[in-house]
Write a protein that holds these residues in place. Structure first.
Motif, PDB file in Angstrom:
ATOM      1  N   ARG A  95       0.825  -1.199   0.000  1.00  0.00           N
ATOM      2  CA  ARG A  95       0.000   0.000   0.000  1.00  0.00           C
ATOM      3  C   ARG A  95       0.866   1.259   0.000  1.00  0.00           C
ATOM      4  N   ASP A 141      -9.362   3.434   5.588  1.00  0.00           N
ATOM      5  CA  ASP A 141      -9.187   2.479   4.490  1.00  0.00           C
ATOM      6  C   ASP A 141      -8.311   1.307   4.911  1.00  0.00           C
ATOM      7  N   HIS A 150      -7.693   0.022   7.880  1.00  0.00           N
ATOM      8  CA  HIS A 150      -8.301  -0.917   8.823  1.00  0.00           C
ATOM      9  C   HIS A 150      -9.730  -1.260   8.446  1.00  0.00           C
ATOM     10  N   LYS A 151     -10.141  -0.812   7.255  1.00  0.00           N
ATOM     11  CA  LYS A 151     -11.481  -1.112   6.722  1.00  0.00           C
ATOM     12  C   LYS A 151     -12.565  -0.807   7.753  1.00  0.00           C
ATOM     13  N   CYS A 162     -14.839   1.660   7.459  1.00  0.00           N
ATOM     14  CA  CYS A 162     -16.083   2.174   6.904  1.00  0.00           C
ATOM     15  C   CYS A 162     -16.546   1.275   5.765  1.00  0.00           C
ATOM     16  N   LYS A 163     -17.795   0.898   5.806  1.00  0.00           N
ATOM     17  CA  LYS A 163     -18.297  -0.033   4.797  1.00  0.00           C
ATOM     18  C   LYS A 163     -18.608   0.680   3.488  1.00  0.00           C
ATOM     19  N   THR A 164     -19.301   1.816   3.581  1.00  0.00           N
ATOM     20  CA  THR A 164     -19.723   2.499   2.352  1.00  0.00           C
ATOM     21  C   THR A 164     -18.997   3.829   2.205  1.00  0.00           C
ATOM     22  N   LYS A 165     -19.079   4.350   0.968  1.00  0.00           N
ATOM     23  CA  LYS A 165     -18.440   5.629   0.679  1.00  0.00           C
ATOM     24  C   LYS A 165     -19.094   6.744   1.501  1.00  0.00           C
ATOM     25  N   ARG A 173     -17.889   6.731   4.978  1.00  0.00           N
ATOM     26  CA  ARG A 173     -16.526   7.244   5.052  1.00  0.00           C
ATOM     27  C   ARG A 173     -16.538   8.772   5.006  1.00  0.00           C
TER      28      ARG A 173
END
Ligand SMILES: Nc1ncnc2c1ncn2[C@@H]1O[C@H](COP(=O)(O)OP(=O)(O)O)[C@@H](O)[C@H]1O
Ligand code: SF4
Ligand SMILES: [Mg+2]
Lengths: 359, 322
Positions: A264, B119, B121-122, B124-127, B130
């Motif tokens: 990344r 991003d 650590h993921k 947020c599921k949706t834009k 975010r």
């Protein structure tokens, strides 16, 4: 401006005009906020590039040449490999078509013109085998340009991968990878190019039989291989240096602290910050590749017959330097114009997008 | 908030760098040489010391940005060892960097900078989620959500530091290591940022390791202060204790260099000017690291390293001649 709260001022007194020190109204404050339009790095660079008249002229010249070499073969009535003297297969060629001067016609064509037919002129005459010379030059330019472009893309991909891995991991990996680069760098490149071309031409032919590559010809493939093997080193060095300097910056450490993986960091931070260097040096690599291709074709090692390239055309017509000098001059000048414009345009790109590298 | 729970513990942390000398040789640079401290939840520990004494290195080694040469780091009682634990810790412990200029990627918009931890650590599921989170974070640090589409170079130093703080807050950390977050800023802006750190601590229950070389700044924000010299902690104790009754000769000289706002008091106040320079960490003096500049140095100081000993409750100091 009259204001009740302000004491009146004698026009002759040196007393300060207090009305000038009133608090600004909301509307006046609003006026003071000058919002500059958000300028991206790209827009800023484009603006600088646009100001560089030489680079822009070269860009337009290149676009013109590229459009021309794509469009002309589509509409031109003759093809690059067509021997005009051969009306039907197996016939003995009509020698009156061989070596025509510009705007001359062969024997049967003259007869047709006499009969009232309109025939498209041979703008630059024909070559020794009766092929229209103009379309051969156009086609040769097309080949030379695409060899330059693809070879540079190969160099870009290999050089970027190698350089970014070496620069990113550093330490022992970097040391070993860079010594390999040094070794390749120290080889006399023209000698190696010729050697490789000869070897590949011999060994490749049976390998590619019946595949798509056969159409390209061993010469063309060996040119690409030579580039893939030898010419990526300076790109790799450049990218490595760039990566090393960006790696020192704190935002890389920040990304690590956020938990970003190496892939990344390379993708999102290192490469975007190298992109200008990559584009610029690729632009400067294209003329280099065109020149090498022309040089190899001139020596008879480049593209295979009947495909023309600017270099092979120049070499075929070298003997006409005393009689029909235009035959040599046209491909030679085309090489000059293309290489010069690409170089000037690449310099312009560098000045616009990477001011630090300016010489 | 339990009073006695340590959130972050550092035990005998060592960070030695190999500095190449000549072609093949290399020398050990002991940037941090045996540092131990613990921070309670919700507390602020100030870390002070001259430039080059290893403060930044301590912060970075805690986050395992440099693999520590020796020593352990515990977060919430858990030993941080191995890739997985380090990655987990980086969701809980964040860092604000000293230089607000080089710590923001010039090719990224503010939204991408602040959104990067989301991003990675993921989170947020949706834009839309975010974007909403980014707007919220910008608001927390006093920026406008319209700033999100701009590039970092369009902002002032103070605003850039706010962006850096918003990024650190994105993962909802419990602890933030602040590496001289205000020393690159104008004095007028320093106060704003420090006040913001305090407000954030109150609002979000954060724990700080606050690094600075300015004692006044540290005293203002810290509950406890640790004084560092050449890779060692030489004195540690409650902020007021250290400020009013420093015991280590180095702390005393540091404090005497702090400008005093009261002129009457300042008249009677002697400034102790240290002689000589900080020795290079490549050539550490034997025994007490401070002995080359210490006015009280004796024979023993050159022989043996003084241990940290308690001089008052919760107040430790490393010196033979107190
Ligand atoms: N990555 C590194 N490699 C080698 N030496 C380093 C590195 N980082 C810091 N140092 C050295 O460690 C010492 C402490 O540096 P640092 O922690 O930045 O001090 P401070 O933050 O207190 O000013 C300095 O002498 C510095 O030169
Ligand atoms: S141990 Fe000795 S040299 Fe070190 S601070 Fe104390 S008196 Fe000074
Ligand atoms: Mg520092």
């Amino acid at each position: 401006m009259s204001n009740n709260s302000m004491p009146k001022k004698n026009p002759l007194s040196f007393q300060l005009d207090l009305s000038k020190w009133e608090k600004a109204s909301a509307a006046e404050k609003e006026q003071q906020i000058v919002e500059r339009e958000s300028v991206t790095f790209f827009k800023d660079g484009m603006r600088r590039l646009w100001k560089n008249k030489v680079a822009i002229t070269c860009a337009f010249l290149l676009i013109f040449i590229i459009v021309a070499v794509i469009v002309i073969p589509m509409v031109y009535p003759y093809t690059y490999s067509q021997q005009l003297g051969v009306a039907q297969k197996g016939q003995v060629p009509d020698s009156s078509y061989n070596g025509l001067k510009p705007m001359e016609y062969g024997a049967t064509e003259q007869a047709r013109i006499a009969a009232g037919e309109k025939i498209f002129p041979h703008l630059l005459g024909t070559d020794d085998l009766g092929r229209d010379y103009f379309i051969r030059v156009v086609y040769g330019t097309r080949i030379s340009l695409s060899v330059g472009l693809f070879a540079s893309i190969i160099v870009l991909i290999i050089g970027t991968l190698y350089g970014s891995i070496s620069g990113y991991f550093g330490g022992k990996i970097d040391l070993i990878m860079m010594r390999i680069v040094d070794i390749i760098y120290s080889l006399p490149d023209m000698l190696m190019v010729i050697l490789f071309s000869v070897v590949f031409q011999q060994t490749l032919a049976p390998l590619i039989e019946g595949t798509f590559f056969e159409k390209l010809g061993t010469g063309m493939i060996s040119i690409f291989l030579v580039f893939a093997l030898l010419y990526w080193v300076s790109m790799a060095r450049l990218i490595r240096g760039q990566i090393l300097s960006i790696k020192q910056q704190e935002f890389i450490l920040t990304a690590k602290a956020l938990g970003a993986k190496p892939a990344r960091i390379i993708r999102k931070h290192l490469l975007p910050n190298c992109i200008s260097v990559m584009v610029i040096s690729t632009a400067l690599q294209i003329p280099n590749a065109i020149f090498t291709e022309s040089f190899l074709s001139f020596l008879g090692l480049g593209v295979s017959i009947p495909m023309p390239s600017l270099g092979s055309l120049a070499s075929e017509n070298l003997s006409y330097i005393y009689s029909d000098v235009y035959r040599l001059l046209v491909p030679a000048l085309t090489i000059c114009v293309i290489v010069l414009s690409l170089n000037l345009f690449g310099d312009g790109l560098r000045d616009a997008f990477d001011p630090k590298q300016k010489k | 908030m339990s009073e006695n729970k340590y959130l972050l513990e550092v035990c005998d942390l060592k960070q030695h760098f190999n500095i190449p000398t000549g072609l093949f040789g290399s020398k050990k640079l002991k940037a941090v040489d045996g540092v131990s401290f613990a921070i309670k939840e919700g507390e602020t520990l100030g870390l002070v010391g001259e430039s080059g004494c290893g403060k930044t290195t301590v912060g970075r080694s805690i986050l395992h940005l440099y693999e520590p040469t020796a020593g352990e780091v515990y977060y919430d009682g858990q030993l941080i060892k191995g890739k997985k634990a380090v990655n987990e810790m980086r969701k809980k412990v964040q860092m604000v960097f000293q230089d607000p200029y080089s710590s923001l990627d010039p090719r990224m918009t503010v939204a991408d900078i602040v959104g990067e931890p989301l991003d990675i650590h993921k989170l947020c599921k949706t834009k839309a989620e975010r974007d909403a989170r980014i707007a919220e974070l910008l608001k927390i640090v006093g920026l406008n959500s319209e700033h999100a589409t701009r590039y970092a170079h369009e902002f002032s130093g103070g605003q850039r530091q706010r962006i850096g703080i918003a990024r650190a807050l994105a993962v909802n950390p419990k602890c933030i290591i602040c590496d001289e977050p205000v020393s690159a800023l104008d004095v007028s802006i320093q106060a704003q940022i420090i006040n913001m750190f305090e407000e954030l601590q109150e609002k979000l229950g954060l724990t700080y390791l606050f690094i600075a070389h300015d004692l006044l700044v540290v005293k203002h924000i810290s509950d406890r202060i640790a004084v560092m010299y050449l890779g060692h902690i030489v004195e540690m104790g409650p902020a007021n204790e250290i400020y009013n009754h420093p015991t280590h000769p180095y702390s005393i000289s540091l404090l005497s260099a702090v400008p005093i706002p009261d002129p009457d008091y300042a008249k009677n106040h002697k400034r102790i000017v240290l002689e000589g320079d900080v020795p290079s960490p490549l050539n550490m003096p034997s025994g007490c690291p401070f002995r080359t500049r210490c006015p009280r140095a004796t024979e023993q100081c050159a022989q043996e390293m003084p241990p940290l000993a308690e001089v008052a409750p919760d107040h430790v100091c490393a010196c033979w001649n107190l």
